[in-house]
Design an enzyme around this catalytic site. Structure first.
Site, mmCIF file in Angstrom:
data_model
loop_
_atom_site.group_PDB
_atom_site.id
_atom_site.type_symbol
_atom_site.label_atom_id
_atom_site.label_comp_id
_atom_site.label_asym_id
_atom_site.label_seq_id
_atom_site.Cartn_x
_atom_site.Cartn_y
_atom_site.Cartn_z
ATOM 1 N N SER A 288 -72.778 -24.756 22.293
ATOM 2 C CA SER A 288 -73.359 -25.287 23.506
ATOM 3 C C SER A 288 -72.911 -26.434 23.986
ATOM 4 C CB SER A 288 -74.880 -25.408 23.589
ATOM 5 O OG SER A 288 -75.498 -24.197 23.618
ATOM 6 N N LYS B 14 -71.325 -26.423 27.328
ATOM 7 C CA LYS B 14 -71.843 -26.712 28.663
ATOM 8 C C LYS B 14 -71.351 -27.776 29.441
ATOM 9 C CE LYS B 14 -76.343 -24.185 27.540
ATOM 10 N NZ LYS B 14 -76.232 -23.720 26.105
ATOM 11 N N SER C 4 -80.242 -27.905 26.877
ATOM 12 C CA SER C 4 -79.157 -26.914 26.434
ATOM 13 C C SER C 4 -79.921 -25.336 26.772
ATOM 14 C CB SER C 4 -78.926 -27.013 24.886
ATOM 15 O OG SER C 4 -77.734 -26.457 24.582
ATOM 16 N N LYS D 159 -74.457 -34.082 23.739
ATOM 17 C CA LYS D 159 -74.641 -32.627 23.584
ATOM 18 C C LYS D 159 -74.420 -32.167 22.433
ATOM 19 C CE LYS D 159 -75.436 -29.182 25.813
ATOM 20 N NZ LYS D 159 -76.524 -28.833 24.561
#
Length: 335
Positions: free
Chosen positions: A52, A55, A109, A214
């Site tokens: 992820s 993203k 997420s 993140k």
């Protein structure tokens, strides 16, 4: 000749730094933002799945398109993850402003949210993928491939240097910096306020100054993390790839911050002592960690707790004392 010698000295210093700090992540890169100096590295050039972390790229491409952030996006059945069958608290059929969909993708997420952002990009997924390729090229990320917006595909791959470039670019977007550093937020879902939390437990923790965050996880990618932090007056970006557990990822982040701050006795030393007492893997499960300031609590299966408190600049050693109900760490000052 002098230049070659100087380069060799720098390489040896960098390698020594990597060896001095224990890491559970397969690949680590920490770069000082103001100077570009590599502070720590371990297998930084390895090209690995990024889960992820993808993203962040998705968010930049969406914001570059300058779409109406107040426009309602309906979560479609096609947004449901049929590859990994990951869970989501965003129901199919919900109509959510694009701004909130972006936050769900970044802060929590959420894979359905990220898929919906790619699906509703002008021109659809084909145009979205083309925009991602252009962004990758513009940032000079020569070792990066991103095929879809969520990170669920193991074909989304990159390495430490490329991800530092991506993190720095993402940090320049105020929306991304703000949304990835929210510890939690309440988002209206079908007329009801639902609380969503950040997947990075260090966000909002005492003593942490985080400008971008993140996390990522898939079976192929392991536990991943990108963070921009400030410690001891230094701004740095860290990339951690393929840690075996969330606890290892957090310990690595703690060790990075301690190294930047010039603190001694890395947390890994405490973790090693805990493992020797069968705490870390008690019951076959990884521990839960709560980190803040200069302290760390490790809660293992069965409710046993390791409490670690450390002071910057104080050299110390720890021993683990077990009792029936809990475990505490007793620290002794060294002169």
């Amino acid at each position: 000749m002098i230049k070659k010698l100087f380069a060799a000295v720098l390489l040896s210093i960098s390698s020594a730094a990597a060896i001095a700090v224990p890491f559970g992540s397969q690949s680590v890169l920490v770069v000082e933002d103001d100077t570009g100096k590599i502070l720590l590295e371990k297998n930084a050039s390895a090209i690995l799945p990024i889960a992820s972390l993808t993203k962040l790229m998705t968010a930049m491409v969406i914001l570059d398109a300058r779409q109406n952030m107040d426009e309602l996006i309906e979560i479609d059945r096609s947004d449901v993850d049929t590859l990994k069958h990951s869970t989501s608290r965003v129901p199919v059929g919900a109509s959510i402003p694009r701004r909130d969909v972006l936050q769900l993708a970044l802060m929590s997420s959420d894979n359905r949210a990220a898929a919906a952002l790619g699906r509703t990009y002008p021109g659809g997924f084909v145009a979205f993928k083309a925009a991602v390729r252009r962004k990758i090229a513009a940032l000079g990320m020569h070792n990066t491939v991103i095929e879809e917006p969520t990170g669920l595909s193991p074909n989304n791959r990159s390495n430490g240097p490329d991800l530092v470039k991506m993190a720095r670019a993402a940090a320049a977007y105020p929306e991304i910096s703000e949304q990835t550093t929210d510890a939690k937020n309440i988002i209206n879902i079908n007329g009801r306020g639902v609380e969503y939390r950040n997947t990075n437990r260090l966000v909002g923790a005492k003593g942490w100054d985080i400008g971008l965050s993140k996390t990522g996880y898939t079976q192929e990618a392991g536990r991943c993390l990108i963070m921009s932090i400030k410690a001891a007056g230094k701004n740095a970006t860290m990339v951690l790839l393929n840690a075996g557990a969330s606890s290892a990822r957090i310990l690595d982040a703690l060790n990075v911050r301690r190294h930047i701050a010039g603190e001694e006795a890395p947390v890994g030393r405490i973790a090693k002592a805990a493992r020797s007492a069968s705490i870390i893997k008690a019951g076959g499960r990884a521990p839960r960690l709560k980190a803040g300031g200069t302290g760390l609590r490790i809660k293992a299966a069965g409710g046993r707790v390791v409490k670690v408190k450390a002071k910057a600049g104080v050299r110390s050693k720890a021993r683990v004392v077990a009792t029936k109900k809990k475990v505490v760490v007793v620290r002794k000052r060294r002169n």
